[in-house]
Design a protein around this motif. Structure first.
Motif, PDB file in Angstrom:
ATOM      1  N   GLU A  91       0.828  -1.212   0.000  1.00 50.22           N
ATOM      2  CA  GLU A  91       0.000   0.000   0.000  1.00 50.22           C
ATOM      3  C   GLU A  91       0.858   1.256   0.000  1.00 50.22           C
ATOM      4  OE1 GLU A  91      -3.112  -0.293  -0.400  1.00 50.22           O
ATOM      5  OE2 GLU A  91      -3.385  -2.422   0.059  1.00 50.22           O
ATOM      6  N   GLN A  92       2.121   1.144   0.431  1.00 48.49           N
ATOM      7  CA  GLN A  92       3.009   2.292   0.511  1.00 48.49           C
ATOM      8  C   GLN A  92       3.886   2.441  -0.731  1.00 48.49           C
ATOM      9  OE1 GLN A  92       2.836   4.380   3.070  1.00 48.49           O
ATOM     10  NE2 GLN A  92       1.317   3.126   4.116  1.00 48.49           N
ATOM     11  N   ARG A  93       3.620   1.667  -1.763  1.00 42.15           N
ATOM     12  CA  ARG A  93       4.525   1.609  -2.916  1.00 42.15           C
ATOM     13  C   ARG A  93       3.833   2.092  -4.188  1.00 42.15           C
ATOM     14  NH1 ARG A  93       7.051  -4.110  -3.940  1.00 42.15           N
ATOM     15  NH2 ARG A  93       8.214  -3.475  -2.095  1.00 42.15           N
ATOM     16  N   ALA A  94       4.537   2.927  -4.949  1.00 39.94           N
ATOM     17  CA  ALA A  94       4.068   3.366  -6.269  1.00 39.94           C
ATOM     18  C   ALA A  94       4.899   2.669  -7.333  1.00 39.94           C
ATOM     19  CB  ALA A  94       4.191   4.878  -6.412  1.00 39.94           C
ATOM     20  N   LEU A  95       4.255   2.164  -8.363  1.00 34.99           N
ATOM     21  CA  LEU A  95       4.930   1.503  -9.474  1.00 34.99           C
ATOM     22  C   LEU A  95       5.154   2.507 -10.596  1.00 34.99           C
ATOM     23  CD1 LEU A  95       6.008  -0.956 -11.022  1.00 34.99           C
ATOM     24  CD2 LEU A  95       3.637  -1.511 -11.618  1.00 34.99           C
ATOM     25  N   LEU A  96       6.410   2.642 -11.038  1.00 37.51           N
ATOM     26  CA  LEU A  96       6.786   3.570 -12.106  1.00 37.51           C
ATOM     27  C   LEU A  96       7.412   2.780 -13.242  1.00 37.51           C
ATOM     28  CD1 LEU A  96       7.524   6.271 -13.442  1.00 37.51           C
ATOM     29  CD2 LEU A  96       9.431   6.480 -11.829  1.00 37.51           C
ATOM     30  N   LEU A  97       6.811   2.850 -14.424  1.00 36.22           N
ATOM     31  CA  LEU A  97       7.334   2.184 -15.613  1.00 36.22           C
ATOM     32  C   LEU A  97       7.883   3.231 -16.579  1.00 36.22           C
ATOM     33  CD1 LEU A  97       4.631  -0.535 -16.473  1.00 36.22           C
ATOM     34  CD2 LEU A  97       6.660  -0.737 -15.030  1.00 36.22           C
ATOM     35  N   GLY A  98       9.022   2.936 -17.197  1.00 37.18           N
ATOM     36  CA  GLY A  98       9.630   3.834 -18.167  1.00 37.18           C
ATOM     37  C   GLY A  98      11.069   3.421 -18.400  1.00 37.18           C
ATOM     38  N   CYS A  99      11.788   4.198 -19.211  1.00 31.18           N
ATOM     39  CA  CYS A  99      13.156   3.787 -19.543  1.00 31.18           C
ATOM     40  C   CYS A  99      14.209   4.839 -19.231  1.00 31.18           C
ATOM     41  CB  CYS A  99      13.244   3.365 -21.011  1.00 31.18           C
ATOM     42  SG  CYS A  99      12.826   4.652 -22.196  1.00 31.18           S
ATOM     43  N   ASP A 100      13.889   5.816 -18.382  1.00 32.33           N
ATOM     44  CA  ASP A 100      14.894   6.779 -17.947  1.00 32.33           C
ATOM     45  C   ASP A 100      15.718   6.147 -16.824  1.00 32.33           C
ATOM     46  OD1 ASP A 100      16.389   8.882 -16.940  1.00 32.33           O
ATOM     47  OD2 ASP A 100      14.780  10.346 -17.182  1.00 32.33           O
ATOM     48  N   PRO A 101      17.023   5.962 -17.004  1.00 31.43           N
ATOM     49  CA  PRO A 101      17.839   5.346 -15.939  1.00 31.43           C
ATOM     50  C   PRO A 101      17.804   6.114 -14.625  1.00 31.43           C
ATOM     51  CG  PRO A 101      19.061   5.469 -18.017  1.00 31.43           C
ATOM     52  CD  PRO A 101      17.815   6.277 -18.203  1.00 31.43           C
ATOM     53  N   ALA A 102      17.449   7.396 -14.679  1.00 28.37           N
ATOM     54  CA  ALA A 102      17.445   8.210 -13.459  1.00 28.37           C
ATOM     55  C   ALA A 102      16.249   7.932 -12.565  1.00 28.37           C
ATOM     56  CB  ALA A 102      17.488   9.699 -13.823  1.00 28.37           C
ATOM     57  N   PHE A 103      15.315   7.083 -13.001  1.00 25.83           N
ATOM     58  CA  PHE A 103      14.204   6.722 -12.118  1.00 25.83           C
ATOM     59  C   PHE A 103      14.726   6.066 -10.842  1.00 25.83           C
ATOM     60  CE2 PHE A 103      11.118   6.259 -15.929  1.00 25.83           C
ATOM     61  CZ  PHE A 103      10.889   7.623 -15.914  1.00 25.83           C
ATOM     62  N   GLY A 104      15.783   5.290 -10.981  1.00 25.74           N
ATOM     63  CA  GLY A 104      16.373   4.659  -9.799  1.00 25.74           C
ATOM     64  C   GLY A 104      16.907   5.686  -8.826  1.00 25.74           C
ATOM     65  N   LEU A 105      17.404   6.794  -9.342  1.00 24.23           N
ATOM     66  CA  LEU A 105      17.899   7.879  -8.501  1.00 24.23           C
ATOM     67  C   LEU A 105      16.752   8.476  -7.689  1.00 24.23           C
ATOM     68  CD1 LEU A 105      20.647   9.413  -8.152  1.00 24.23           C
ATOM     69  CD2 LEU A 105      19.730  11.115  -9.740  1.00 24.23           C
TER      70      LEU A 105
END
Length: 374
Positions: free
Chosen positions: A141-155
């Motif tokens: 419930e505390q987690r948002a899922l983000l899909l995409g291909c920008d490597p900076a999402f991990g940052l």
């Protein structure tokens, strides 16, 4: 001593109400009760009678059993797998909950590694078709899922974890088109996309409309970065632009249809008057920036599509073709999730913007700016 009896009913009313953009007061007026009754139903304190349950299902356009379910520990919920399970044994899954639906990503192959082994949220058996959680379900419930291909999402995920321990982001690689398609199916909270301009003011919004239609929500700028061709260190065979890809001594690897970089290449070839058949390797595909970089690094290709930051990480040379903006698309009914609120706050922070701005080829001047809202 009074004995506590576990609530026999689990309520999904709140997530369904938010998905329709309704307040508790609006829903209460729709079925003819007070707002407090909706609050009690959402918290599991009050189970409505059959007439009220049917009215709720009609307004929310779902089944009664989608709103209320038996709290039976022996009853397993279903999970939507975003990729096939490769083994008949237990497959480790990364999980997210979106509008009451469980979404699972098999942690197999390269998807299992990100500078170390990724932790699993669940185990899935291909043979039996069953899965079991290995952490409390409330953590999802505390987690948002983000899909995409920008490597900076991990940052972004790392900065969020530093400042907000409870909330979290699960980032998974997907092309711009695949991310938006997943958003349209309700298989992600957020989709990241980056398209180069073709004369329109907002190429990402224009591209997204083809998939999402009349999107209602927030589009916020995430980053600007350079994309182009990754070539061997020192550029030994002198590749300086797209026209060089038509040379007989040049081999390239392409990205899959729907990837923004493939679209950029096709437009550059069309502008230069070069047919795709003239490019060796145009039909040879990799599914990520890193895979393309590895093909060049190991001499399997002379050029691959990618980002400057990926080329730098792999020690490759880079030829810039375009600078694009990556935008995040967030549906209106998910804006009240705590993890998404925190994510937007982190994007406004000076620490994150400075970190992003120092990545090779990145510019944080548009980070956190609202591009579109409806």
């Amino acid at each position: 001593m009074k004995k506590t009896i576990a609530n026999p009913i689990v309520s999904h009313l709140k997530s369904l109400r938010l998905s329709k953009g309704l307040t508790q007061t609006q829903l209460a007026e729709g079925i003819g009760v007070k707002r407090q009754a909706i609050y009690d139903m959402e918290s599991g304190r009050y189970l409505p009678n059959t007439v009220l349950a049917l009215r709720l299902a009609e307004i929310l356009e779902c089944r009664v059993e989608d709103i209320f379910a038996l709290n039976d520990p022996s009853r397993e919920p279903s999970v939507t797998l975003m990729a096939p399970a490769l083994s008949d044994g237990d497959t480790r899954l990364a999980m997210a909950r979106i509008r009451g639906k469980l979404i699972g990503f098999p942690l197999t192959g390269r998807d299992a590694v990100h500078e170390g082994i990724l932790p699993a949220d669940a185990l899935y058996s291909k043979k039996s078709g069953r899965f079991r959680l290995v952490q409390p379900e409330t953590a999802l419930e505390q987690r948002a899922l983000l899909l995409g291909c920008d490597p900076a999402f991990g940052l972004l995920g790392a900065h969020l974890s530093r400042t907000h321990g409870a909330a979290a982001i699960l980032c998974r690689f997907a092309s711009s088109q695949s991310a938006l398609e997943a958003l349209s199916r309700g298989h992600t909270h957020i989709a990241g996309t980056h398209q180069h301009a073709k004369g329109g003011a907002e190429p990402n919004v224009a591209f997204a409309r083809q998939i999402l239609g009349d999107f209602k929500g927030l589009v916020v700028g995430f980053s600007r970065f350079e994309e182009g061709l990754m070539v061997a260190p020192g550029n030994p065979i002198n590749i300086f632009g797209v026209p060089d890809l038509a040379r007989n001594d040049v081999r390239m690897v392409n990205r899959e249809p729907g990837a923004a970089l493939r679209s950029l290449l096709e437009d550059c070839l069309a502008t230069a008057g070069i047919p795709v058949e003239a490019v060796r390797g145009f039909d040879d595909r990799v599914s990520s920036h890193s895979e393309g970089a590895q093909q060049v690094l190991f001499g399997k290709a002379d050029a691959a599509l990618g980002l400057r930051v990926v080329a730098t990480v792999h020690g490759l040379d880079f030829i810039n073709l375009s600078t694009v903006r990556c935008d995040l698309f967030i549906p209106d009914d998910l804006m009240e999730l705590q993890s998404i609120k925190v994510l937007l706050d982190v994007m406004q922070s000076g620490a994150f913007r400075q970190d992003l701005n120092h990545l090779p080829g990145y510019d944080a001047s548009d980070t956190g700016k609202v591009v579109f809202r409806r």
